[in-house]
Every structure is written in structure tokens, then in C-alpha cells.
Design a protein around this motif. Structure first.
Motif, PDB file in Angstrom:
ATOM      1  N   ASP A 114       0.820  -1.210   0.000  1.00  0.00           N
ATOM      2  CA  ASP A 114       0.000   0.000   0.000  1.00  0.00           C
ATOM      3  C   ASP A 114       0.848   1.252   0.000  1.00  0.00           C
ATOM      4  N   GLN A 115       2.081   1.139   0.363  1.00  0.00           N
ATOM      5  CA  GLN A 115       2.958   2.289   0.472  1.00  0.00           C
ATOM      6  C   GLN A 115       3.705   2.470  -0.841  1.00  0.00           C
ATOM      7  N   PRO A 116       3.863   3.714  -1.274  1.00  0.00           N
ATOM      8  CA  PRO A 116       4.638   3.918  -2.503  1.00  0.00           C
ATOM      9  C   PRO A 116       6.088   3.508  -2.285  1.00  0.00           C
ATOM     10  N   ARG A 117       6.631   2.847  -3.262  1.00  0.00           N
ATOM     11  CA  ARG A 117       8.027   2.428  -3.152  1.00  0.00           C
ATOM     12  C   ARG A 117       8.930   3.606  -3.456  1.00  0.00           C
ATOM     13  N   ARG A 118       9.921   3.756  -2.626  1.00  0.00           N
ATOM     14  CA  ARG A 118      10.882   4.838  -2.826  1.00  0.00           C
ATOM     15  C   ARG A 118      11.971   4.320  -3.743  1.00  0.00           C
ATOM     16  N   LYS A 119      12.103   4.952  -4.878  1.00  0.00           N
ATOM     17  CA  LYS A 119      13.106   4.539  -5.841  1.00  0.00           C
ATOM     18  C   LYS A 119      14.469   5.053  -5.397  1.00  0.00           C
ATOM     19  N   THR A 120      15.440   4.176  -5.424  1.00  0.00           N
ATOM     20  CA  THR A 120      16.790   4.567  -5.049  1.00  0.00           C
ATOM     21  C   THR A 120      17.393   5.359  -6.205  1.00  0.00           C
ATOM     22  N   ALA A 121      17.815   6.558  -5.910  1.00  0.00           N
ATOM     23  CA  ALA A 121      18.417   7.407  -6.929  1.00  0.00           C
ATOM     24  C   ALA A 121      19.857   6.983  -7.167  1.00  0.00           C
ATOM     25  N   ALA A 122      20.257   7.007  -8.419  1.00  0.00           N
ATOM     26  CA  ALA A 122      21.640   6.698  -8.750  1.00  0.00           C
ATOM     27  C   ALA A 122      22.470   7.966  -8.590  1.00  0.00           C
ATOM     28  N   ILE A 123      23.567   7.840  -7.890  1.00  0.00           N
ATOM     29  CA  ILE A 123      24.469   8.965  -7.644  1.00  0.00           C
ATOM     30  C   ILE A 123      25.708   8.759  -8.500  1.00  0.00           C
ATOM     31  N   ASP A 124      26.036   9.745  -9.336  1.00  0.00           N
ATOM     32  CA  ASP A 124      27.228   9.595 -10.177  1.00  0.00           C
ATOM     33  C   ASP A 124      28.488   9.918  -9.359  1.00  0.00           C
ATOM     34  N   LEU A 125      29.625   9.573  -9.912  1.00  0.00           N
ATOM     35  CA  LEU A 125      30.896   9.723  -9.192  1.00  0.00           C
ATOM     36  C   LEU A 125      31.207  11.170  -8.807  1.00  0.00           C
ATOM     37  N   PRO A 126      31.061  12.138  -9.715  1.00  0.00           N
ATOM     38  CA  PRO A 126      31.333  13.521  -9.298  1.00  0.00           C
ATOM     39  C   PRO A 126      30.411  13.986  -8.163  1.00  0.00           C
ATOM     40  N   THR A 127      29.159  13.581  -8.208  1.00  0.00           N
ATOM     41  CA  THR A 127      28.219  13.959  -7.147  1.00  0.00           C
ATOM     42  C   THR A 127      28.613  13.317  -5.824  1.00  0.00           C
TER      43      THR A 127
ATOM     44  N   ASP B 241      39.953   5.558 -15.938  1.00  0.00           N
ATOM     45  CA  ASP B 241      39.189   6.105 -17.067  1.00  0.00           C
ATOM     46  C   ASP B 241      37.797   6.576 -16.641  1.00  0.00           C
ATOM     47  N   TRP B 242      37.344   6.210 -15.430  1.00  0.00           N
ATOM     48  CA  TRP B 242      36.069   6.727 -14.931  1.00  0.00           C
ATOM     49  C   TRP B 242      36.245   8.141 -14.388  1.00  0.00           C
ATOM     50  N   GLN B 243      37.490   8.539 -14.127  1.00  0.00           N
ATOM     51  CA  GLN B 243      37.759   9.859 -13.558  1.00  0.00           C
ATOM     52  C   GLN B 243      37.448  10.971 -14.564  1.00  0.00           C
ATOM     53  N   GLN B 244      37.845  10.810 -15.827  1.00  0.00           N
ATOM     54  CA  GLN B 244      37.576  11.820 -16.842  1.00  0.00           C
ATOM     55  C   GLN B 244      36.127  11.667 -17.277  1.00  0.00           C
ATOM     56  N   GLY B 245      35.693  11.287 -18.296  1.00  0.00           N
ATOM     57  CA  GLY B 245      34.277  11.120 -18.618  1.00  0.00           C
ATOM     58  C   GLY B 245      33.722  10.012 -17.775  1.00  0.00           C
ATOM     59  N   THR B 246      33.251   8.983 -18.418  1.00  0.00           N
ATOM     60  CA  THR B 246      32.800   7.842 -17.648  1.00  0.00           C
ATOM     61  C   THR B 246      32.681   6.630 -18.540  1.00  0.00           C
ATOM     62  N   ALA B 247      33.078   5.508 -18.010  1.00  0.00           N
ATOM     63  CA  ALA B 247      32.919   4.238 -18.708  1.00  0.00           C
ATOM     64  C   ALA B 247      31.624   3.580 -18.248  1.00  0.00           C
TER      65      ALA B 247
END
Length: 164
Positions: A13-26, A148-154
Motif C-alpha cells: 500500500d505504500q509507494p516504493r521509494r526509488k533509489t536514486a543513482a548517484i554519479d561519481l562527481p556527485t 578512465d572513470w575519472q575523466q568522462g565515464t565508462a
């Protein structure tokens, strides 16, 4: 039929809270605040552990306590409540940020994300100077974040994966 509904209430009955994806810079930008909250959590956990131990000793010996020890026993209840509320408040702050506490003794947290379309997390724990590890959901092993995830992102986000 008129009358009260016979439907049982439950978690659906309760709305499910969607887990937000957090990117590396954030995650890295959030780290100073998260570090402060985690330090509070670790400190409160230590205080709760210490106070609980002291209270257990006084509770076991309650029939033979001096007046001073009895007074201490009663004041411990208030101190435990205060420490517990502070711990709960700090945990709530972390949850509001979308960060999950992994281990409150070690001060380890996860920043949820998606990597190659799979649930994952960037991982940090007290004593580390930055967010430098990640893991897939359900795994305990922390892996170093590739350079290589440090500059853009893989990383492939969900929207990129579904657009193909």
C-alpha cells in the motif's frame, strides 16, 4: 456491499521509494557532508556501546548500589535516550541524502549507482581521503575505481542502456 473494506494493509500500500543513482562527481561533492554525518554516527555508536555496558553493570548490581550509583543508573537512561535520538537523527540525514550506511563501527557507506546497467555503489569509509572504490550490489569486495572513470565515464546509465 456497503461497509468497511476487508482489504488488509501492508507494504504494497505504500509507494516504493526509488533509489536514486548517484554519479561519481556527485558522490565526491557530497563527501564532506557525508564524512561529517558518518563521524557523528561512529561517535554516537561508541557512546551508546559504552553507556549500555555501564548500564548493564549497574542493572546487575542494582540491589547493592550506593545512592550515588543509583543516581548514575537513572541518569544513564536519559543519556542513552539522548544518544539514541542523535544516532537516529544522523542516520536519517544520511538516508535523506540517498546514502546507505554499511557499517556503523567502521564508518562505511555506499553511494548507490548503476554500473553497466546493474545496481552498484561507490564506497567510502572513515580514514579514506576520497571516494576511490566501488562494488556491485550484493558484493562485499570493494574494487578500485578505474582511472578512465575519472575523466568522462565508462559507466552506462539505465537511460543509455535502454536507448540502444
Amino acid at each position: 456491499m456497503s461497509g468497511p473494506s476487508q482489504r488488509a494493509s501492508g507494504p504494497t500500500d505504500q509507494p516504493r521509494r526509488k533509489t536514486a543513482a548517484i554519479d561519481l562527481p556527485t558522490a565526491r561533492q557530497m563527501l564532506p557532508l557525508v564524512r561529517s554525518i558518518v563521524q557523528d554516527l561512529v561517535s554516537q555508536r561508541k557512546q551508546l556501546t559504552h553507556l549500555s555496558g555501564e548500564q548493564d553493570v549497574l542493572d546487575r548490581e542494582r540491589r547493592s548500589l550506593t545512592w550515588e550509583s543509583r543516581r548514575r543508573r537513572y541518569s544513564l537512561t536519559d543519556e542513552l535516550n539522548t544518544a539514541s535520538k542523535a544516532y537516529t537523527a544522523a542516520l536519517g540525514e544520511l538516508t535523506q541524502l540517498g546514502v546507505s550506511l554499511v557499517d556503523d563501527a567502521a564508518g562505511s557507506v555506499d553511494f548507490p549507482t548503476r554500473i553497466n546497467g546493474r545496481p552498484a555503489a561507490f564506497s567510502w569509509q572513515m580514514g579514506e581521503d576520497g571516494v576511490r572504490y566501488w562494488r556491485y550490489a550484493g558484493e562485499e569486495q570493494r574494487r578500485p575505481i578505474p582511472s578512465d572513470w575519472q575523466q568522462g565515464t565508462a559507466l552506462r546509465t539505465r537511460s543509455e542502456s535502454s536507448a540502444e
